[in-house]
Design a protein around this motif. Structure first.
Motif, short mmCIF file in Angstrom:
data_model
loop_
_atom_site.label_atom_id
_atom_site.label_comp_id
_atom_site.label_asym_id
_atom_site.label_seq_id
_atom_site.Cartn_x
_atom_site.Cartn_y
_atom_site.Cartn_z
N ALA A 274 -52.45 -7.18 21.87
CA ALA A 274 -52.60 -5.82 21.34
C ALA A 274 -53.22 -4.90 22.39
O ALA A 274 -52.84 -3.73 22.51
N ARG B 61 -46.73 -4.62 15.04
CA ARG B 61 -46.26 -5.29 13.82
C ARG B 61 -44.74 -5.30 13.78
O ARG B 61 -44.11 -6.30 13.44
N ASP C 4 -50.97 -0.35 16.12
CA ASP C 4 -50.99 -1.17 14.91
C ASP C 4 -49.60 -1.27 14.28
O ASP C 4 -49.19 -2.33 13.83
N LEU D 96 -43.41 -7.92 16.23
CA LEU D 96 -43.57 -9.30 15.75
C LEU D 96 -42.60 -9.62 14.60
O LEU D 96 -42.28 -10.78 14.36
N GLU D 97 -42.18 -8.60 13.88
CA GLU D 97 -41.27 -8.82 12.76
C GLU D 97 -39.81 -8.80 13.20
O GLU D 97 -38.92 -9.11 12.41
N TYR E 261 -51.95 -9.87 9.59
CA TYR E 261 -51.53 -8.65 10.29
C TYR E 261 -50.14 -8.22 9.83
O TYR E 261 -49.90 -7.04 9.53
N LEU E 262 -49.22 -9.18 9.75
CA LEU E 262 -47.87 -8.84 9.31
C LEU E 262 -47.85 -8.36 7.86
O LEU E 262 -46.97 -7.61 7.45
N GLY F 51 -49.94 -6.39 6.73
CA GLY F 51 -50.41 -5.01 6.70
C GLY F 51 -51.87 -4.78 7.05
O GLY F 51 -52.31 -3.65 7.16
N ALA F 52 -52.66 -5.87 7.19
CA ALA F 52 -54.06 -5.68 7.59
C ALA F 52 -54.08 -5.16 9.02
O ALA F 52 -53.33 -5.61 9.87
N SER F 53 -54.95 -4.20 9.28
CA SER F 53 -55.07 -3.68 10.63
C SER F 53 -55.77 -4.72 11.51
O SER F 53 -56.67 -5.42 11.05
N LEU F 54 -55.34 -4.83 12.77
CA LEU F 54 -55.94 -5.85 13.65
C LEU F 54 -57.46 -5.72 13.73
O LEU F 54 -58.18 -6.70 13.82
N GLN G 299 -54.24 -15.11 11.22
CA GLN G 299 -54.40 -13.81 11.86
C GLN G 299 -53.05 -13.09 11.92
O GLN G 299 -52.92 -11.93 11.57
N ARG G 300 -52.05 -13.85 12.32
CA ARG G 300 -50.70 -13.30 12.43
C ARG G 300 -50.17 -12.90 11.05
O ARG G 300 -49.64 -11.81 10.86
N MET H 30 -53.39 -12.72 19.99
CA MET H 30 -53.00 -11.42 19.42
C MET H 30 -53.87 -10.28 19.89
O MET H 30 -53.39 -9.18 20.12
N GLU H 31 -55.17 -10.53 20.02
CA GLU H 31 -56.06 -9.43 20.43
C GLU H 31 -55.76 -9.01 21.86
O GLU H 31 -55.72 -7.82 22.18
#
Lengths: 131, 326
Positions: A54, A33, A29, A36-37, B304-305, B307-310, B300-301, A50-51
């Motif tokens: 991941a 992130r 997680d 992607l940043e 997630y960025l 801070g929400a967990s996937l 979704q992206r 994304m799934e």
């Protein structure tokens, strides 16, 4: 725990010391992130599901954590061949390694274990870069 | 040795062997890939008992609650009836009992099933016409004692099913319903968790169901709904949702219009931009995204960025012509 007891405790594997599958979940997680940043590398991750992505990161981290895996160098080559054509090189691999180290530091993983994870992740470099 | 029943076939799973291997040895066609609990290709569902906890690691909690599990990680502890994810449950017949237009191109279709269907509001179901034409629609209501189900069907320019449902389907006609599928639904057990729901068009249907489910179960955390449309016509159930905000202080509703033509007091902009751009952190939030595939992907992206967990992001993309059809 007495010193004798400690000495007779069977050695835990790297994967167990890191906390096993739950630790991989926590790391994915944060790691994904960060990736992607990261402006240096995030263009290689655009337009992917994304799934699914991941799940691949999880597979990679499980391997780097010394966990049960069926890592295949050939799969890794195939998966990254398109990106190598787009210009994927050592600088990008280094950036991913940086994000991995930062992830483990954020999770307060001891430095000696981080070094072991980094070493395992490093073994994928030539496959990822198609060398 | 536990006996495992899949459809008409019964096998035994020896101690120390994973269920996937026992099933494959019996020449049953089970999709699989990684064999290490990651890819989730071998996901099955238990129709009776709770699967072993180790076989549910990594699955979304809504799927865990529905007794889904991974065959490659499953050492059965007792007899089980299992099914492939798209195979369980027999189809039921339902009769149309009401048609109502919520907006110019959105039909609220109420049907009554001839027997009880197990579902969560927000899951989707395949509706089948007598000639076999089938489309998936999300369920907008909670399970009811009279077995009614509510769907919001948007008329699509080339939509065979939606055009028929709008123009020709009549009260009293019958449809065949599949079992409910999908992981996009409310889950009790964390009543204080803040929820963010973003939907476009008839993506409101599952969200409407989820919100009512949450409020009905006494959810105490904040619930934020952003519903977007290009035209004012596409914003529906506006009064009902405003009324809900009056009844429940923790429910917040923001209708959004993306077209420039907006003098109706709606927020100006795309729903997901308005919902996510100024949101500082979504750490610890649960996020539901339903509607336009592009919106769902972008959100979704972004979520997630932020801070929400996937695993806390539930996405239901309405793909026209594919599985899910608005």
């Amino acid at each position: 725990m007495s010193e004798t007891a400690e000495a007779t405790t069977p050695t835990l594997s790297l994967f167990e010391q890191l906390g096993g599958a739950a630790a991989v979940d926590a790391a994915v997680d944060i790691f994904y992130r960060k990736v992607l940043e990261d402006y240096r590398i995030n263009r290689y991750f655009s337009g992917v599901d994304m799934e699914q992505q991941a799940a691949k990161q999880k597979s990679f981290l499980t391997m780097a954590f010394g966990g049960p895996n069926n890592y295949s160098g050939q799969d890794m080559r195939n998966a990254h061949a398109r990106l190598v054509k787009m210009g994927l090189d050592d600088s990008h691999f280094d950036a991913v390694m940086e994000n991995l180290t930062a992830t483990l530091q954020e999770l307060n993983v001891p430095e000696n274990l981080i070094a072991q994870v980094d070493a395992l992740a490093e073994t994928t470099r030539s496959d990822v870069l198609g060398k | 040795m536990p006996h495992i029943t899949l459809g008409e076939t019964q096998i035994t799973c020896p101690d120390g062997e994973v269920l996937l291997d026992s099933l494959l040895k019996a020449k049953l066609h089970i999709p699989y890939s990684c064999r290490q609990g990651l890819c989730q290709a071998c996901m099955l569902r238990s129709l009776d008992v709770t699967p072993p906890a180790a076989a549910q690691i990594g699955l979304k909690d809504t799927l865990q609650r529905q007794n889904y599990f991974l065959a490659c990680r499953c050492h059965p502890e007792q007899d089980m009836h299992i099914a492939l994810p798209d195979q369980h449950g027999a189809a039921v017949t339902a009769v149309v009992i009401n048609k109502q237009w919520l907006a110019a191109d959105i039909l609220r279709l109420i049907v009554q099933a001839d027997s009880a269907l197990s579902f969560y509001a927000g899951q989707f179901i395949n509706l089948q016409r007598t000639d076999g034409l089938t489309r998936s629609y999300s369920i907008a209501n909670l399970p009811a004692p009279d077995h009614t189900l509510e769907f919001h069907i948007r008329r699509l320019p080339q939509g065979q099913f939606s055009t028929w449902a709008h123009d020709e389907l009549e009260v009293g006609d019958t449809l065949t319903l599949s079992h409910a599928q999908g992981s996009c639904h409310y889950l009790s057990g964390n009543p204080a968790q803040p929820l963010l729901l973003i939907g476009t068009g008839s993506g409101l249907a599952p969200l409407y169901g989820i919100i009512n489910d949450a409020l009905n179960q006494g959810h105490s955390g904040d619930i934020h709904l952003f519903h977007g449309s290009r035209d004012p016509d596409g914003l529906y159930l506006v009064d009902e949702l405003h009324n809900l905000t009056a009844t429940f202080a923790n429910f917040h509703y923001t209708p959004c219009l993306s077209s420039a033509d907006n003098n109706l007091g709606y927020r100006q902009g795309r729903a997901h931009d308005l919902a996510l751009t100024n949101q500082k952190s979504l750490k610890g939030w649960r996020v539901y995204l339903c509607g336009h595939p592009e919106m769902v992907r972008e959100s979704q992206r972004m979520a997630y960025l932020k801070g929400a967990s996937l695993r806390d992001i539930y996405a239901d993309a309405f793909v026209v012509g594919g599985g899910q059809m608005p």
